[in-house]
Write a protein that holds these residues in place. Structure first.
Motif, PDB file in Angstrom:
ATOM      1  N   GLY A 316       0.586  -1.238  -0.030  1.00  0.00           N
ATOM      2  CA  GLY A 316      -0.029  -0.028  -0.148  1.00  0.00           C
ATOM      3  C   GLY A 316       0.745   1.117   0.047  1.00  0.00           C
ATOM      4  N   LEU A 317       2.044   1.322   0.656  1.00  0.00           N
ATOM      5  CA  LEU A 317       2.821   2.381   0.854  1.00  0.00           C
ATOM      6  C   LEU A 317       3.252   2.549  -0.516  1.00  0.00           C
ATOM      7  CD1 LEU A 317       5.015   2.097   4.164  1.00  0.00           C
ATOM      8  CD2 LEU A 317       3.301   3.926   3.472  1.00  0.00           C
ATOM      9  N   ALA A 318       3.917   1.620  -1.424  1.00  0.00           N
ATOM     10  CA  ALA A 318       4.454   1.649  -2.760  1.00  0.00           C
ATOM     11  C   ALA A 318       3.463   2.265  -3.540  1.00  0.00           C
ATOM     12  CB  ALA A 318       5.030   0.444  -2.902  1.00  0.00           C
ATOM     13  N   ALA A 319       2.161   1.837  -3.572  1.00  0.00           N
ATOM     14  CA  ALA A 319       1.060   2.237  -4.527  1.00  0.00           C
ATOM     15  C   ALA A 319       0.738   3.820  -4.467  1.00  0.00           C
ATOM     16  CB  ALA A 319      -0.144   1.362  -4.253  1.00  0.00           C
ATOM     17  N   SER A 320       1.086   4.535  -3.119  1.00  0.00           N
ATOM     18  CA  SER A 320       0.837   5.856  -2.842  1.00  0.00           C
ATOM     19  C   SER A 320       2.100   6.739  -3.192  1.00  0.00           C
ATOM     20  CB  SER A 320       0.267   5.934  -1.485  1.00  0.00           C
ATOM     21  OG  SER A 320       1.170   5.574  -0.454  1.00  0.00           O
ATOM     22  N   CYS A 321       3.172   5.719  -3.393  1.00  0.00           N
ATOM     23  CA  CYS A 321       4.518   6.762  -3.354  1.00  0.00           C
ATOM     24  C   CYS A 321       4.514   7.445  -4.795  1.00  0.00           C
ATOM     25  CB  CYS A 321       5.385   5.824  -3.265  1.00  0.00           C
ATOM     26  SG  CYS A 321       7.167   6.746  -3.246  1.00  0.00           S
ATOM     27  N   PRO A 322       4.781   8.643  -5.011  1.00  0.00           N
ATOM     28  CA  PRO A 322       4.953   9.185  -6.366  1.00  0.00           C
ATOM     29  C   PRO A 322       5.962   8.573  -7.199  1.00  0.00           C
ATOM     30  CG  PRO A 322       4.796  10.856  -4.462  1.00  0.00           C
ATOM     31  CD  PRO A 322       5.081   9.579  -4.030  1.00  0.00           C
ATOM     32  N   VAL A 323       6.987   8.130  -6.539  1.00  0.00           N
ATOM     33  CA  VAL A 323       8.066   7.350  -7.522  1.00  0.00           C
ATOM     34  C   VAL A 323       7.826   6.022  -7.532  1.00  0.00           C
ATOM     35  CG1 VAL A 323      10.634   6.744  -7.310  1.00  0.00           C
ATOM     36  CG2 VAL A 323      10.016   9.062  -6.445  1.00  0.00           C
ATOM     37  N   PRO A 324       7.731   5.400  -8.474  1.00  0.00           N
ATOM     38  CA  PRO A 324       7.635   3.790  -8.845  1.00  0.00           C
ATOM     39  C   PRO A 324       8.477   3.017  -7.839  1.00  0.00           C
ATOM     40  CG  PRO A 324       7.700   4.935 -11.018  1.00  0.00           C
ATOM     41  CD  PRO A 324       8.138   6.130  -9.852  1.00  0.00           C
ATOM     42  N   CYS A 325       7.752   2.240  -7.139  1.00  0.00           N
ATOM     43  CA  CYS A 325       8.585   1.464  -6.218  1.00  0.00           C
ATOM     44  C   CYS A 325       8.021  -0.007  -6.357  1.00  0.00           C
ATOM     45  CB  CYS A 325       8.138   2.128  -4.811  1.00  0.00           C
ATOM     46  SG  CYS A 325       8.968   1.149  -3.297  1.00  0.00           S
ATOM     47  N   ARG A 326       9.423  -0.826  -6.213  1.00  0.00           N
ATOM     48  CA  ARG A 326       9.270  -2.091  -6.284  1.00  0.00           C
ATOM     49  C   ARG A 326       9.295  -2.712  -4.976  1.00  0.00           C
ATOM     50  NH1 ARG A 326      13.063  -5.955  -5.703  1.00  0.00           N
ATOM     51  NH2 ARG A 326      14.584  -4.170  -5.989  1.00  0.00           N
ATOM     52  N   ILE A 327       8.397  -3.847  -4.448  1.00  0.00           N
ATOM     53  CA  ILE A 327       8.385  -4.199  -3.064  1.00  0.00           C
ATOM     54  C   ILE A 327       8.456  -5.889  -3.354  1.00  0.00           C
ATOM     55  CG2 ILE A 327       6.979  -4.753  -0.967  1.00  0.00           C
ATOM     56  CD1 ILE A 327       7.731  -1.867  -1.336  1.00  0.00           C
ATOM     57  N   ASP A 328       9.424  -6.303  -2.443  1.00  0.00           N
ATOM     58  CA  ASP A 328       9.498  -7.609  -2.558  1.00  0.00           C
ATOM     59  C   ASP A 328       9.980  -8.202  -0.903  1.00  0.00           C
ATOM     60  OD1 ASP A 328      10.627 -10.249  -2.752  1.00  0.00           O
ATOM     61  OD2 ASP A 328      12.639  -9.614  -3.693  1.00  0.00           O
ATOM     62  N   VAL A 329       8.930  -8.871  -0.565  1.00  0.00           N
ATOM     63  CA  VAL A 329       8.793  -9.362   0.902  1.00  0.00           C
ATOM     64  C   VAL A 329       8.872 -10.777   0.995  1.00  0.00           C
ATOM     65  CG1 VAL A 329       7.696  -9.175   2.773  1.00  0.00           C
ATOM     66  CG2 VAL A 329       7.576  -7.051   1.577  1.00  0.00           C
ATOM     67  N   ARG A 368      13.470  -9.252   4.172  1.00  0.00           N
ATOM     68  CA  ARG A 368      14.063 -10.576   4.702  1.00  0.00           C
ATOM     69  C   ARG A 368      13.801 -10.809   5.880  1.00  0.00           C
ATOM     70  NH1 ARG A 368      12.691 -10.557  -0.321  1.00  0.00           N
ATOM     71  NH2 ARG A 368      13.904 -11.454  -1.948  1.00  0.00           N
ATOM     72  N   SER A 369      13.311 -11.987   6.428  1.00  0.00           N
ATOM     73  CA  SER A 369      13.174 -12.581   7.936  1.00  0.00           C
ATOM     74  C   SER A 369      14.137 -13.911   7.799  1.00  0.00           C
ATOM     75  CB  SER A 369      11.882 -12.860   8.103  1.00  0.00           C
ATOM     76  OG  SER A 369      11.846 -13.364   9.387  1.00  0.00           O
ATOM     77  N   ARG A 370      15.243 -13.753   8.398  1.00  0.00           N
ATOM     78  CA  ARG A 370      16.057 -14.998   8.684  1.00  0.00           C
ATOM     79  C   ARG A 370      16.778 -14.823  10.105  1.00  0.00           C
ATOM     80  NH1 ARG A 370      18.200 -12.548   3.879  1.00  0.00           N
ATOM     81  NH2 ARG A 370      20.105 -12.053   4.998  1.00  0.00           N
ATOM     82  N   GLY A 371      16.562 -16.093  10.721  1.00  0.00           N
ATOM     83  CA  GLY A 371      17.424 -16.310  11.869  1.00  0.00           C
ATOM     84  C   GLY A 371      16.844 -15.475  13.008  1.00  0.00           C
ATOM     85  N   GLY A 372      15.791 -15.176  12.971  1.00  0.00           N
ATOM     86  CA  GLY A 372      15.087 -14.097  14.335  1.00  0.00           C
ATOM     87  C   GLY A 372      15.471 -12.654  13.995  1.00  0.00           C
ATOM     88  N   PRO A 425      15.518  -6.872  15.410  1.00  0.00           N
ATOM     89  CA  PRO A 425      15.186  -8.361  15.884  1.00  0.00           C
ATOM     90  C   PRO A 425      13.659  -8.459  15.916  1.00  0.00           C
ATOM     91  CG  PRO A 425      15.776  -6.803  17.631  1.00  0.00           C
ATOM     92  CD  PRO A 425      15.905  -6.243  16.379  1.00  0.00           C
ATOM     93  N   CYS A 426      13.248  -9.692  15.312  1.00  0.00           N
ATOM     94  CA  CYS A 426      11.739  -9.901  14.994  1.00  0.00           C
ATOM     95  C   CYS A 426      11.228 -10.014  16.426  1.00  0.00           C
ATOM     96  CB  CYS A 426      11.734 -11.380  14.416  1.00  0.00           C
ATOM     97  SG  CYS A 426      12.160 -11.253  12.779  1.00  0.00           S
TER      98      CYS A 426
END
Length: 428
Positions: A316-329, A368-372, A425-426
């Motif tokens: 949702g943040l990327a969709a409202s950003c004036p600059v084209p933004c790629r999200i990879d989660v 990215r989520s790795r190792g806590g 830390p997660c």
């Protein structure tokens, strides 16, 4: 009387069954968790064996001077492996707090207590930890092989051994059933001993990789004091932002509504059309106040995080950003709500800075989520030159991250590109 006694006796047996079943289920769950710990420890034990061999080679070749050149790289590998083991143990139980940063120069490392403790752990984990880890892999294989042996023993060659130990040849059903009984024995060992084996494997790390009695904790205390101060500063800044938003926006709108309603009430008798116009203006001001109040509420803790998770919120943040933004989660497990909120605000503030100051044509956010730990990489192809002293909001971002004992790294050379790396830390 006999019938009542029979009913009581039959009723006592079902009451005992759930207890036995619960005990078996609990033992099975503990055994599965212990096997996971043993296998996880096997990974670091194999690396420990490599580093241990590397240490021996370095020690021998140091006699002719070659090993001295490898010593800094070896020490960095040792400290990195010890840190990885601390993270692994922290995911499986109480967190193992690291002592002061260990040196990578050979002369300092020789007298450093942290390095000596890590070397002692390395030797134990590469030997006993490796054997226990291999046991965690082999025991389930042996149990599955022997328990299921009666199902396929007739398909094997005549000279095939009937047990996983290589003893006996299956010629009759009695031989096959004997192998199955051995498999049940392996299963009993798994259920009964693997939790203790996992604790034995982790014990050297919990003792030797934690801060020892001879470790100076003053730097850690200073770090925690600074973190607490950053958390308090971030909290105070957030309260001032909320107060300013309410005072300058919503409160002024509500004052306008009150004034217009009072004027309309006085005009309703002598000028109904004028009063109706004032009421329309009051309604418009009330709608604007409601919109601003919702915006402030979303700024405290965005409900989209609870509804759609971090990936949906960042999309949702990327969709409202004036600059084209790629999200990879790629975060299969949810983090603590405060950590996700911090990650959301960091991305939101950074995208705002990119849109206002960078002149970028595109941006990217990788999570990215790795190792806590939660890792954020935010990049843009703008002009670069971002500076915390320039009032771009980076100080506030750093304070938010420091409040969670996280880290922030900024690379923004003149001409770009700009990269912001965040680690949180997660579980806090």
């Amino acid at each position: 009387m006999p019938s009542s006694t029979g009913e009581g006796g039959s009723g006592s047996r079902p009451e005992g069954r759930p207890g036995i079943r619960a005990t078996v289920v609990r033992a099975a769950n503990e055994a599965v968790a212990a096997l996971g710990e043993l296998v996880g420890g096997l990974g670091t034990a194999l690396l420990a064996l490599v580093v241990l061999i590397w240490s021996a080679v370095t020690a021998v070749t140091s006699l002719v001077g070659v090993g001295l050149l490898m010593a800094p790289a070896l020490l960095r590998a040792l400290h990195a492996l010890a840190g990885r083991e601390r993270h692994r143990l922290g995911r499986r139980g109480p967190e193992v707090f690291a002592p002061d940063p260990a040196p990578t120069r050979l002369r300092l490392a020789l007298v450093d207590p942290t390095t000596r403790r890590e070397l002692r752990w390395l030797a134990r984990h590469a030997s006993l930890g490796l054997l226990l880890g291999l046991s965690g892999v082999l025991l389930p294989v042996l149990a599955a092989r022997d328990v299921t042996f009666p199902l396929y023993w007739r398909l094997l060659p005549e000279d095939a051994t009937s047990t996983s130990l290589g003893i006996g040849v299956a010629q009759t059903w009695a031989d096959a059933l004997a192998a199955a009984l051995l498999g049940l024995g392996w299963t009993a060992i798994i259920l009964g001993l693997t939790p203790a084996m996992a604790r034995l494997q982790a014990r050297p790390g919990r003792i030797l990789l934690a801060a020892g009695p001879d470790t100076d904790l003053s730097l850690r205390v200073a770090e925690l004091t600074a973190t607490r101060a950053a958390a308090l500063d971030a909290h105070a800044i957030e309260l001032r932002r909320i107060e300013r938003s309410l005072h300058d926006g919503t409160q002024n709108r509500l004052v306008t509504v009150a004034v217009l309603l009072g004027a309309a009430r006085r005009m309703v008798a002598r000028d109904p059309s004028g009063a109706d116009e004032l009421l329309e203006r009051a309604q418009s001001a009330a709608e604007q106040a409601l919109s601003e109040l919702r915006s402030v509420a979303r700024g405290i803790l965005p409900p989209v995080l609870a509804d759609r998770g971090l990936a949906g919120a960042l999309t949702g943040l990327a969709a409202s950003c004036p600059v084209p933004c790629r999200i990879d989660v790629e975060a299969p497990e949810r983090c603590a709500a405060s950590v996700e909120a911090t990650a959301y605000f960091v991305v939101a503030e950074t995208l705002t800075n990119i849109a206002k100051h960078s002149g970028a044509r595109q941006a990217g956010v990788t999570v990215r989520s790795r190792g806590g730990r939660l890792f954020l990489d935010i990049t843009d192809d703008g002009r670069g030159g971002a500076d915390e002293a320039g009032g771009s909001g980076l100080t506030g971002i750093r304070n938010r991250i420091a409040a969670h004992d996280g880290t922030l790294e900024l690379a923004s050379p003149p001409g770009g590109p700009t990269t912001l790396k965040v680690e949180l830390p997660c579980g806090l």
